[in-house]
Design a protein around this motif. Structure first.
Motif, PDB file in Angstrom:
ATOM      1  N   GLY A 186       0.743  -1.264  -0.062  1.00 10.89           N
ATOM      2  CA  GLY A 186      -0.083   0.067   0.103  1.00 10.89           C
ATOM      3  C   GLY A 186       0.687   1.248  -0.018  1.00 10.89           C
ATOM      4  N   VAL A 187       2.273   1.341  -0.350  1.00  8.22           N
ATOM      5  CA  VAL A 187       2.894   2.471  -0.226  1.00  8.22           C
ATOM      6  C   VAL A 187       2.870   3.052  -1.582  1.00  8.22           C
ATOM      7  N   GLY A 188       2.542   2.319  -2.768  1.00  3.07           N
ATOM      8  CA  GLY A 188       2.415   3.034  -3.955  1.00  3.07           C
ATOM      9  C   GLY A 188       3.358   2.612  -4.888  1.00  3.07           C
ATOM     10  N   LYS A 189       4.087   1.537  -4.871  1.00  2.00           N
ATOM     11  CA  LYS A 189       4.979   0.942  -5.693  1.00  2.00           C
ATOM     12  C   LYS A 189       4.689   0.972  -7.131  1.00  2.00           C
ATOM     13  N   VAL A 205      10.825   1.657  -1.669  1.00  2.36           N
ATOM     14  CA  VAL A 205       9.520   2.724  -1.400  1.00  2.36           C
ATOM     15  C   VAL A 205       8.899   2.555   0.127  1.00  2.36           C
ATOM     16  N   TYR A 206       8.770   3.624   0.510  1.00  2.85           N
ATOM     17  CA  TYR A 206       8.026   4.026   1.869  1.00  2.85           C
ATOM     18  C   TYR A 206       6.900   4.873   1.504  1.00  2.85           C
ATOM     19  N   ALA A 207       5.950   5.176   2.552  1.00  5.38           N
ATOM     20  CA  ALA A 207       5.049   6.127   2.530  1.00  5.38           C
ATOM     21  C   ALA A 207       5.349   7.406   3.463  1.00  5.38           C
ATOM     22  N   THR A 208       5.604   8.499   3.133  1.00  7.58           N
ATOM     23  CA  THR A 208       5.681   9.542   4.109  1.00  7.58           C
ATOM     24  C   THR A 208       4.746   9.400   5.367  1.00  7.58           C
ATOM     25  N   THR A 209       3.682   9.071   4.997  1.00  9.23           N
ATOM     26  CA  THR A 209       2.535   8.968   6.024  1.00  9.23           C
ATOM     27  C   THR A 209       2.513   7.857   6.934  1.00  9.23           C
ATOM     28  N   SER A 210       3.584   6.955   6.817  1.00  8.85           N
ATOM     29  CA  SER A 210       3.377   5.551   7.492  1.00  8.85           C
ATOM     30  C   SER A 210       4.818   5.327   7.846  1.00  8.85           C
ATOM     31  N   SER A 211       5.009   5.094   9.321  1.00 10.64           N
ATOM     32  CA  SER A 211       6.236   4.857  10.073  1.00 10.64           C
ATOM     33  C   SER A 211       6.435   3.318   9.857  1.00 10.64           C
ATOM     34  N   GLU A 213      27.727  -1.716  -3.819  1.00  8.64           N
ATOM     35  CA  GLU A 213      27.821  -1.250  -5.365  1.00  8.64           C
ATOM     36  C   GLU A 213      26.637  -1.079  -6.100  1.00  8.64           C
ATOM     37  N   ILE A 214      25.765  -1.456  -5.610  1.00  6.41           N
ATOM     38  CA  ILE A 214      24.363  -1.615  -6.358  1.00  6.41           C
ATOM     39  C   ILE A 214      23.848  -0.050  -5.978  1.00  6.41           C
ATOM     40  N   PRO A 215      23.111   0.453  -7.189  1.00  6.20           N
ATOM     41  CA  PRO A 215      22.591   1.674  -6.919  1.00  6.20           C
ATOM     42  C   PRO A 215      21.200   1.429  -6.555  1.00  6.20           C
ATOM     43  N   ILE A 216      20.698   2.304  -5.177  1.00  6.47           N
ATOM     44  CA  ILE A 216      19.723   2.163  -4.454  1.00  6.47           C
ATOM     45  C   ILE A 216      19.132   3.345  -4.268  1.00  6.47           C
ATOM     46  N   VAL A 217      17.832   3.658  -4.779  1.00  5.40           N
ATOM     47  CA  VAL A 217      17.029   4.885  -4.398  1.00  5.40           C
ATOM     48  C   VAL A 217      16.048   4.594  -3.292  1.00  5.40           C
ATOM     49  N   VAL A 218      15.974   5.311  -2.367  1.00  8.28           N
ATOM     50  CA  VAL A 218      14.959   5.270  -1.533  1.00  8.28           C
ATOM     51  C   VAL A 218      13.869   6.299  -1.655  1.00  8.28           C
ATOM     52  N   ALA A 219      12.743   6.134  -1.837  1.00 10.44           N
ATOM     53  CA  ALA A 219      11.679   7.224  -2.352  1.00 10.44           C
ATOM     54  C   ALA A 219      10.477   7.194  -1.250  1.00 10.44           C
ATOM     55  N   GLY A 220      10.454   8.155  -0.580  1.00  7.92           N
ATOM     56  CA  GLY A 220       9.034   8.455   0.121  1.00  7.92           C
ATOM     57  C   GLY A 220       7.923   8.954  -0.706  1.00  7.92           C
ATOM     58  N   ASN A 221       6.951   8.019  -1.120  1.00 10.95           N
ATOM     59  CA  ASN A 221       5.875   8.207  -1.594  1.00 10.95           C
ATOM     60  C   ASN A 221       5.020   8.929  -0.926  1.00 10.95           C
ATOM     61  N   LYS A 222       3.634   9.619  -1.477  1.00 12.60           N
ATOM     62  CA  LYS A 222       2.659  10.132  -0.940  1.00 12.60           C
ATOM     63  C   LYS A 222       2.848  11.592  -0.327  1.00 12.60           C
ATOM     64  N   GLN A 223       3.990  12.026  -1.006  1.00 15.43           N
ATOM     65  CA  GLN A 223       4.703  13.514  -0.425  1.00 15.43           C
ATOM     66  C   GLN A 223       3.260  14.497  -0.617  1.00 15.43           C
ATOM     67  N   ASP A 224       2.352  14.454  -1.289  1.00 19.17           N
ATOM     68  CA  ASP A 224       1.023  15.346  -1.539  1.00 19.17           C
ATOM     69  C   ASP A 224       0.392  15.360  -0.201  1.00 19.17           C
ATOM     70  N   LEU A 225       0.443  14.255   0.724  1.00 22.62           N
ATOM     71  CA  LEU A 225      -0.364  14.218   1.729  1.00 22.62           C
ATOM     72  C   LEU A 225       0.593  14.524   3.037  1.00 22.62           C
ATOM     73  N   ALA A 226       1.983  14.868   2.846  1.00 21.81           N
ATOM     74  CA  ALA A 226       2.937  14.906   3.894  1.00 21.81           C
ATOM     75  C   ALA A 226       2.583  16.180   4.764  1.00 21.81           C
ATOM     76  N   SER A 227       2.158  17.290   4.179  1.00 23.00           N
ATOM     77  CA  SER A 227       1.838  18.393   4.968  1.00 23.00           C
ATOM     78  C   SER A 227       0.746  18.106   6.060  1.00 23.00           C
ATOM     79  N   THR A 228      -0.309  17.126   6.103  1.00 25.09           N
ATOM     80  CA  THR A 228      -1.090  16.996   7.077  1.00 25.09           C
ATOM     81  C   THR A 228      -0.822  15.500   7.691  1.00 25.09           C
ATOM     82  N   HIS A 229      -0.387  14.684   6.938  1.00 29.43           N
ATOM     83  CA  HIS A 229      -0.414  13.394   7.531  1.00 29.43           C
ATOM     84  C   HIS A 229       1.198  12.518   7.588  1.00 29.43           C
ATOM     85  N   ARG A 230       2.210  13.508   7.774  1.00 28.92           N
ATOM     86  CA  ARG A 230       3.518  13.274   7.868  1.00 28.92           C
ATOM     87  C   ARG A 230       3.750  12.305   8.943  1.00 28.92           C
TER      88      ARG A 230
END
Length: 270
Positions: A23-26, A91-97, A119-136
């Protein structure tokens, strides 16, 4: 997977594996990037594989994106996806610890299975940034501290995104190319983004060029490579470079060297 850095050929296939909790939006991130579509309807993913081909001017990049399940019901499939990956998107959700705790577990699985994890490229992405202002619930500073201070030095990047509002989604995939040294850093990307390879474009750019044959089938080396291309999807220039452009390139090279030196600090919070 070979740990030695090699220059990628004219045709190369890589596999990006997307990991994270349920449910994080992958899947939303993948579909937004590939098809520029978004849906609020949730559908549990077992495993979806998407294949695309991109022309970067100096090479053809074939990308397999493996979207994995967010739960732990398929451990064998999960182990196989980690074993065969050339890069990871966590991928994690900015609204979910709890979703942040889930990607920490994903990273531990990568570290256990892959001796070359540094040596492996890794991107850590916090999805649902649009909700972070109220539900971070997760601060990006905490994620950066974990990646750049608590863990061994990695080839990694942290950023926040929103599949819903299409914020930073393309930057996620551009970041993989810069981390893998296939393309210059984002400040040097002058073409504006990835460009799908079409038959018309290929026939026009391959005229008069002796293209190398496709590599033998089998799993290729990891993403690490070097390149002098100036942008994603940009056609290779046949005209000689002007003196001003050479001077600008020289300044960019010096800046990249300074950036590399600054990134060598023990704790580099980005």
């Amino acid at each position: 997977m070979n740990n030695n850095n090699t220059t990628m050929g004219e045709n190369e296939r890589i596999r990006l594996v997307v990991l994270g909790g349920a449910g994080v939006g992958k899947s939303c991130i993948v579909r937004r990037f590939l098809n520029n579509t978004y849906s609020d309807k949730y559908r549990s993913t077992v495993e979806d594989l998407y294949s695309r081909e991109y022309d970067l001017g100096h090479m053809t990049l074939k990308v397999d994106i493996l979207d994995t399940a967010g739960d732990m019901q398929f451990p064998a499939m999960r182990r196989l996806s980690i074993a065969t990956a050339h890069a990871f998107l966590l991928v994690y959700a900015t609204t979910s610890s709890p979703s942040f705790a889930a990607i920490k577990q994903c990273f531990e699985e990568i570290r256990e299975q892959r001796p070359d994890f540094k040596e492996i490229p890794i991107v850590v992405a916090g999805n649902k940034q649009d909700l972070a202002s109220t539900h971070r619930e997760v601060q990006i500073e905490d994620v950066s501290e974990w990646i750049f201070c608590d863990l061994p030095k990695l080839r990694a990047k942290v950023l926040e995104c929103s599949a819903k509002s299409d914020f930073n989604v393309r930057d996620i995939f551009r970041t993989f190319l810069t981390l893998s040294k296939i393309m210059p850093k984002p400040g040097d990307d002058t073409t504006g983004g990835l460009k799908r390879r079409s038959s018309a474009y290929v026939s026009a750019t391959s005229k008069g060029k002796n293209r190398a044959p496709s590599p033998a089938e089998g799993r290729p080396n990891h993403l690490a490579a070097s390149s002098t291309s100036e942008g994603l999807g940009g056609e290779a220039k046949a005209k000689p470079r002007s003196r001003s452009l050479i001077r600008r390139s020289s300044r960019k090279t010096k800046q990249q060297m300074r950036d590399a030196q600054s990134n060598s600090e023990d704790c580099n919070v980005q």
